[in-house]
Design a protein around this motif. Sequence first.
Motif, PDB file in Angstrom:
ATOM      1  N   GLU A   1     -16.358 -26.356 -35.506  1.00  0.00           N
ATOM      2  CA  GLU A   1     -16.359 -26.213 -36.916  1.00  0.00           C
ATOM      3  C   GLU A   1     -16.053 -25.571 -37.385  1.00  0.00           C
ATOM      4  O   GLU A   1     -16.568 -26.044 -38.919  1.00  0.00           O
ATOM      5  N   ASP A   2     -15.770 -24.455 -37.022  1.00  0.00           N
ATOM      6  CA  ASP A   2     -16.513 -23.964 -38.343  1.00  0.00           C
ATOM      7  C   ASP A   2     -14.682 -22.873 -39.132  1.00  0.00           C
ATOM      8  O   ASP A   2     -14.486 -22.160 -38.676  1.00  0.00           O
ATOM      9  N   TYR A   3     -14.849 -23.933 -39.771  1.00  0.00           N
ATOM     10  CA  TYR A   3     -12.801 -24.186 -40.146  1.00  0.00           C
ATOM     11  C   TYR A   3     -13.048 -22.842 -41.031  1.00  0.00           C
ATOM     12  O   TYR A   3     -11.587 -22.574 -41.400  1.00  0.00           O
ATOM     13  N   GLY A   4     -13.285 -22.132 -41.718  1.00  0.00           N
ATOM     14  CA  GLY A   4     -13.391 -21.195 -42.822  1.00  0.00           C
ATOM     15  C   GLY A   4     -13.015 -20.043 -41.466  1.00  0.00           C
ATOM     16  O   GLY A   4     -12.213 -18.743 -42.078  1.00  0.00           O
ATOM     17  N   ASN A   5     -13.771 -20.028 -40.110  1.00  0.00           N
ATOM     18  CA  ASN A   5     -12.923 -18.774 -39.644  1.00  0.00           C
ATOM     19  C   ASN A   5     -10.966 -18.787 -38.981  1.00  0.00           C
ATOM     20  O   ASN A   5     -10.834 -19.869 -38.559  1.00  0.00           O
ATOM     21  N   LYS A   6     -10.082 -18.221 -39.072  1.00  0.00           N
ATOM     22  CA  LYS A   6      -8.385 -18.381 -38.621  1.00  0.00           C
ATOM     23  C   LYS A   6      -8.470 -18.614 -37.409  1.00  0.00           C
ATOM     24  O   LYS A   6      -7.484 -19.396 -37.623  1.00  0.00           O
ATOM     25  N   TYR A   7      -9.730 -17.898 -36.455  1.00  0.00           N
ATOM     26  CA  TYR A   7      -9.043 -18.666 -35.503  1.00  0.00           C
ATOM     27  C   TYR A   7      -9.107 -20.527 -34.602  1.00  0.00           C
ATOM     28  O   TYR A   7      -8.268 -20.844 -34.114  1.00  0.00           O
ATOM     29  N   VAL A   8     -10.780 -20.711 -35.358  1.00  0.00           N
ATOM     30  CA  VAL A   8     -11.183 -22.189 -35.415  1.00  0.00           C
ATOM     31  C   VAL A   8      -9.589 -22.763 -36.423  1.00  0.00           C
ATOM     32  O   VAL A   8      -9.707 -23.926 -35.756  1.00  0.00           O
TER      33      VAL A   8
ATOM     34  N   ASP B   1     -18.939 -29.510 -57.071  1.00  0.00           N
ATOM     35  CA  ASP B   1     -19.473 -28.343 -56.228  1.00  0.00           C
ATOM     36  C   ASP B   1     -18.913 -29.124 -55.127  1.00  0.00           C
ATOM     37  O   ASP B   1     -19.816 -29.811 -54.298  1.00  0.00           O
ATOM     38  N   VAL B   2     -17.973 -28.703 -54.228  1.00  0.00           N
ATOM     39  CA  VAL B   2     -17.800 -29.013 -53.037  1.00  0.00           C
ATOM     40  C   VAL B   2     -18.666 -28.547 -51.694  1.00  0.00           C
ATOM     41  O   VAL B   2     -18.967 -28.752 -50.653  1.00  0.00           O
TER      42      VAL B   2
ATOM     43  N   SER C   1     -10.111 -34.605 -43.939  1.00  0.00           N
ATOM     44  CA  SER C   1     -10.739 -33.036 -44.749  1.00  0.00           C
ATOM     45  C   SER C   1     -11.880 -32.658 -45.630  1.00  0.00           C
ATOM     46  O   SER C   1     -12.148 -32.220 -45.867  1.00  0.00           O
ATOM     47  N   ALA C   2     -12.624 -34.097 -46.491  1.00  0.00           N
ATOM     48  CA  ALA C   2     -14.067 -34.589 -46.024  1.00  0.00           C
ATOM     49  C   ALA C   2     -14.499 -34.635 -45.779  1.00  0.00           C
ATOM     50  O   ALA C   2     -16.094 -33.215 -45.764  1.00  0.00           O
ATOM     51  N   GLN C   3     -14.687 -34.691 -44.066  1.00  0.00           N
ATOM     52  CA  GLN C   3     -15.500 -34.614 -43.296  1.00  0.00           C
ATOM     53  C   GLN C   3     -15.568 -33.578 -43.031  1.00  0.00           C
ATOM     54  O   GLN C   3     -16.097 -32.342 -42.464  1.00  0.00           O
ATOM     55  N   LYS C   4     -14.435 -32.638 -42.879  1.00  0.00           N
ATOM     56  CA  LYS C   4     -13.876 -31.528 -42.244  1.00  0.00           C
ATOM     57  C   LYS C   4     -15.205 -30.548 -43.370  1.00  0.00           C
ATOM     58  O   LYS C   4     -15.652 -29.035 -43.358  1.00  0.00           O
ATOM     59  N   MET C   5     -15.154 -30.495 -44.888  1.00  0.00           N
ATOM     60  CA  MET C   5     -15.624 -29.697 -45.324  1.00  0.00           C
ATOM     61  C   MET C   5     -16.964 -29.393 -45.314  1.00  0.00           C
ATOM     62  O   MET C   5     -17.313 -28.347 -44.823  1.00  0.00           O
ATOM     63  N   VAL C   6     -17.268 -30.581 -44.809  1.00  0.00           N
ATOM     64  CA  VAL C   6     -19.034 -31.030 -44.806  1.00  0.00           C
ATOM     65  C   VAL C   6     -19.228 -30.131 -43.573  1.00  0.00           C
ATOM     66  O   VAL C   6     -20.168 -29.886 -44.012  1.00  0.00           O
ATOM     67  N   SER C   7     -18.437 -30.467 -42.468  1.00  0.00           N
ATOM     68  CA  SER C   7     -18.846 -29.518 -41.768  1.00  0.00           C
ATOM     69  C   SER C   7     -19.060 -27.710 -40.661  1.00  0.00           C
ATOM     70  O   SER C   7     -19.664 -27.805 -40.898  1.00  0.00           O
ATOM     71  N   ALA C   8     -17.125 -27.868 -42.571  1.00  0.00           N
ATOM     72  CA  ALA C   8     -17.683 -25.876 -42.042  1.00  0.00           C
ATOM     73  C   ALA C   8     -18.659 -24.997 -42.920  1.00  0.00           C
ATOM     74  O   ALA C   8     -18.401 -24.262 -43.170  1.00  0.00           O
ATOM     75  N   ARG C   9     -19.320 -26.453 -44.172  1.00  0.00           N
ATOM     76  CA  ARG C   9     -19.608 -25.244 -45.236  1.00  0.00           C
ATOM     77  C   ARG C   9     -20.799 -25.063 -44.856  1.00  0.00           C
ATOM     78  O   ARG C   9     -21.466 -24.374 -45.526  1.00  0.00           O
ATOM     79  N   LYS C  10     -21.539 -25.538 -43.701  1.00  0.00           N
ATOM     80  CA  LYS C  10     -22.648 -25.008 -42.660  1.00  0.00           C
ATOM     81  C   LYS C  10     -22.808 -23.183 -42.393  1.00  0.00           C
ATOM     82  O   LYS C  10     -23.427 -22.816 -42.221  1.00  0.00           O
ATOM     83  N   PHE C  11     -21.362 -22.866 -42.335  1.00  0.00           N
ATOM     84  CA  PHE C  11     -20.635 -22.160 -41.747  1.00  0.00           C
ATOM     85  C   PHE C  11     -20.957 -21.226 -42.445  1.00  0.00           C
ATOM     86  O   PHE C  11     -20.355 -19.963 -42.917  1.00  0.00           O
ATOM     87  N   GLY C  12     -20.533 -21.307 -44.344  1.00  0.00           N
ATOM     88  CA  GLY C  12     -20.702 -20.349 -45.333  1.00  0.00           C
ATOM     89  C   GLY C  12     -19.332 -21.221 -46.107  1.00  0.00           C
ATOM     90  O   GLY C  12     -19.434 -22.253 -46.086  1.00  0.00           O
ATOM     91  N   LYS C  13     -19.496 -20.838 -47.059  1.00  0.00           N
ATOM     92  CA  LYS C  13     -18.688 -21.180 -48.566  1.00  0.00           C
ATOM     93  C   LYS C  13     -17.419 -21.050 -48.556  1.00  0.00           C
ATOM     94  O   LYS C  13     -17.133 -20.634 -48.075  1.00  0.00           O
ATOM     95  N   LEU C  14     -16.779 -22.276 -49.223  1.00  0.00           N
ATOM     96  CA  LEU C  14     -15.918 -22.669 -48.928  1.00  0.00           C
ATOM     97  C   LEU C  14     -14.689 -22.205 -50.261  1.00  0.00           C
ATOM     98  O   LEU C  14     -15.458 -22.471 -50.690  1.00  0.00           O
ATOM     99  N   ASN C  15     -13.482 -21.536 -49.991  1.00  0.00           N
ATOM    100  CA  ASN C  15     -12.827 -21.440 -51.127  1.00  0.00           C
ATOM    101  C   ASN C  15     -11.554 -22.111 -51.458  1.00  0.00           C
ATOM    102  O   ASN C  15     -10.975 -22.980 -50.448  1.00  0.00           O
ATOM    103  N   TRP C  16     -10.609 -21.611 -52.124  1.00  0.00           N
ATOM    104  CA  TRP C  16      -9.276 -22.588 -51.753  1.00  0.00           C
ATOM    105  C   TRP C  16      -8.655 -22.400 -50.842  1.00  0.00           C
ATOM    106  O   TRP C  16      -8.254 -23.523 -50.347  1.00  0.00           O
ATOM    107  N   GLU C  17      -8.796 -21.450 -50.406  1.00  0.00           N
ATOM    108  CA  GLU C  17      -8.236 -20.809 -48.755  1.00  0.00           C
ATOM    109  C   GLU C  17      -8.396 -21.858 -47.923  1.00  0.00           C
ATOM    110  O   GLU C  17      -7.400 -22.297 -47.336  1.00  0.00           O
ATOM    111  N   HIS C  18      -9.094 -22.171 -48.067  1.00  0.00           N
ATOM    112  CA  HIS C  18      -9.772 -23.000 -46.287  1.00  0.00           C
ATOM    113  C   HIS C  18     -10.176 -24.304 -47.108  1.00  0.00           C
ATOM    114  O   HIS C  18      -9.128 -25.055 -46.248  1.00  0.00           O
TER     115      HIS C  18
END
Lengths: 252, 418
Positions: free
Chosen positions: A105-112, B327-328, B346-363
Motif C-alpha cells: 500500500e506504499d503508493y508513494g513508491n513509483k513501482y507500487v 492537511d491530508v 483516492s481518500a482511502q489510498k491516501m490514508v493507507s499511503a501516508r503511513k509510509f511517508g508524507k504525500l505531496n501533489w505528485e502522489h
Amino acid sequence: MITTLIYDGTFEGLLTAAFEVYERRLVYVSLKKGELRNEALFTEVISIITDDGKAQRVLRGLKMKLSPIGVQRLYAAHLAEIDGEDNTLLGYIRYVFDAGQNIEEDYGNKYVMRVSEIVRMVRREKHRMEAFIRFRKLRDETFYAGIEPDFNVLPLLIEHFKSRYADQKWIIYDLRRRYGVYYDLHDTQYISLEHADVKAANVISAYTSDENLYQDMWKNYFKSVNIPARKNSKLHLMHVPKRYWRHLTEKI
Amino acid sequence: MDAERITEKLNILADAAKYDVSCASSGSKRKNENKGLGNASNGICHTYTEDGRCVSLLKILLTNHCIFDCAYCVSRKSNDIRRAAFTVQEVVDLTINFYRRNYIEGLFLSSGIFKDADFTMERLVRVAKKLRTEHKFNGYIHLKSIPGASDELMREAGLYADRLSVNLEMPTEEGLKLLAPDKDRQEMIKPMGFLKSEIIQRTEENKLFKKAPMFAPAGQSTQVIVGATAETDQQVLYTAASFYKGYNLKRVYYSGYVPVLADKRLPGLNTAVPMVRENRLYQADWLMRFYGFKVNEIVNHQQPLLDLDIDPKLSWALRNMQVFPLDVNKADLHLILRVPGIGLQSAQKMVSARKFGKLNWEHLKKMGVAVNRARYFIVCNSNDFERRDLTGSRIKQFILAESQSKYLKNSSTQLNLF
C-alpha cells in the motif's frame, strides 16, 4: 554497468529473472521480453531460462511478504503484457524483498503506484469482458464466444464464467492470442482451435436454429430501450469503446 | 413460438418500461451452488444505450394494458398506443435465453395494472417462481410491487426476488394527486412498510438458522420523477432521506421527466429533459449514502436548489470555507472525504499511503485526486499551495474557468460569472 536480462514473457520467467538478480547479486538491471540478440553491445546480456524450481522459490518468498491479494495483483499486472513495463514488475518484486515490511500500500513508491495503475487497467478490461462477452449457441449445445481483449485477461475470467454457467458447455476463445478455454460441465481446460475464426456469416450452419431469433430480439431490445430525447454519444462511446463492437451482438 | 409476434411484444413492452430508471443488479448474494444457471452478486452492466445509460437487466413490462390514467405515464389508459401482454412462459424463455448468452444479469419485471393489484402481482410472482424452481435460475430478479397487492403475495415475491420496488412517482403527495388522481400515496407506501418489517424479521432468522430462505436480499428501492411538477431539490432530497431512514431503502432513483404526452398539467412536449439536475441529484444522493453528509448540509431553506454549474460537494465546500484547508497527511478520513475532487478510493489510498511517508501533489495526482479542484482546500507535503485568501465565489470562478464539464455548455448560469 547495466545488465540486461532477456526472458520469455511468462510469469514463471519473470520470477526466475528475479531469482537470478539475487543469485548473481546484480544491482543495475534492465529486463526485457524476447530473444537474445547482439544489439546490446555495451551492456552485459543474460538470457534467462525459465526454471520452475527457481520460480517457485521466489513465489514462496512473495507469498511470505505480500498478502494473497497482493500476489494476485502482481500476477494480474503481468498479464497486461505491456511493452516496457517488465522493469516495473521486476522493480516491484525487488522492493518487496528489500523492504522490512509489507509495502503493497506504499503508493508513494513509483513501482507500487505503477503496478497499481496497471492492475486497474487489467481489472477494468476483465470487468469489461465479463460484461461484453456474447455467447452464441452451437448445434451441439455449446455456447461459443470470441474475444480480442487488449490485455491477456482470459485466465482471470475462468472462475467467473465457470460459476455463472455451471449447467452449459462453453468456449471462450481469444482470437488474437489464439487460445481458449473450454468448460465441459465439470472442468475447464485450455484449448486451441483450428478454425477459431467462427463468425456469424460463414458458419450460420454451426448455430442452433433459434440462435438468430435471440440475436435479433436482443438487437431490437437494445434499440427499444434507447431514449432519443436523452441521446449522448460521447457517454455511449466512453462506456462501449469502438474496439469492442465487432464482437457485440447489439452493435454488429 | 411465433417469432414475429414475440419480437413485436418485446419491442412494445421494452419500450414501455424504459422510463423506469432502476438498473442495479448488485447487492444480492445468490450463489450457483445447485449446478443451475447463474449467480447474482457483483452487478455487471452488459451494455449501454446510445443515451449512455447502462443495460444490466432485461427490463420489460408484463403488460402495458393499464386501468390507471397517470398523466406522466405512456401506458396510461387514455393514451392511444399499441398494447401487448406477455405470457408467464414467454418472459421465462426470454430471460433464460438472454442470460445464457451473457446479454443480461437478470430480469426487471414491472407491469401495468391488468385488472386489479392481486391479479397482476400474482402473475409477476409466477414468473419469478418458475425461474427459480423450474429452471434453477440464480440470476438477479427485480420485481415491481404492485400497490394494493395482498401481504401474502408480497411475502411470496420476497422469497423469489432479489429486489422489490414501489415507485413513489412524485416526490410529494400533492404532486401525485395532481398527476395520478387514481393513485393513493398511503396505499403506495404500505407495501414498503410491510417489506421492511419482513426483511428485518428474515434477517434475524438468518442469523439463527443458516439455511433459512433468503428474502429480497438486495432490499427495496424506489424512484421519483423530477421536473414534471414544481418540487424543489430540497423537497426531493428530504423525501429520499426520509425513505432511506424510515424504510431502509437501498436506493432512491431520480428520473428526469421525459415529456412524452401533451397534458396541460405537465411541462410542454418540447421541454428539455432536466439531465443536469438529475445528475446533481444523484451526486447529492451519493454524498448522503457514502460520504457522510446530512441532507440539510446539501439543501436547506437558504439553499433549496442544487447548483447546476458545480457539483454539490464543491458547493458545500464553498459555503463552508472555515473547515479548510485540511492537511491530508493528518486529517481524518471522514474529513478528507469532504474535499472536492477527492473520491472514496483516492481518500482511502491516501490514508493507507501516508503511513509510509508524507504525500505531496505528485502522489495525490497519481492516486486519482482532481488536483485542479482539491488544491483550494488542502495542504500537503509541499510548499506549493494556494496561499491566497480566496473567497468561495472566486474559487468557483477559477474552477469553472478550467472545467471542461460536458454540462457547462448547457448551463446558462455560467454566463453571469464573467
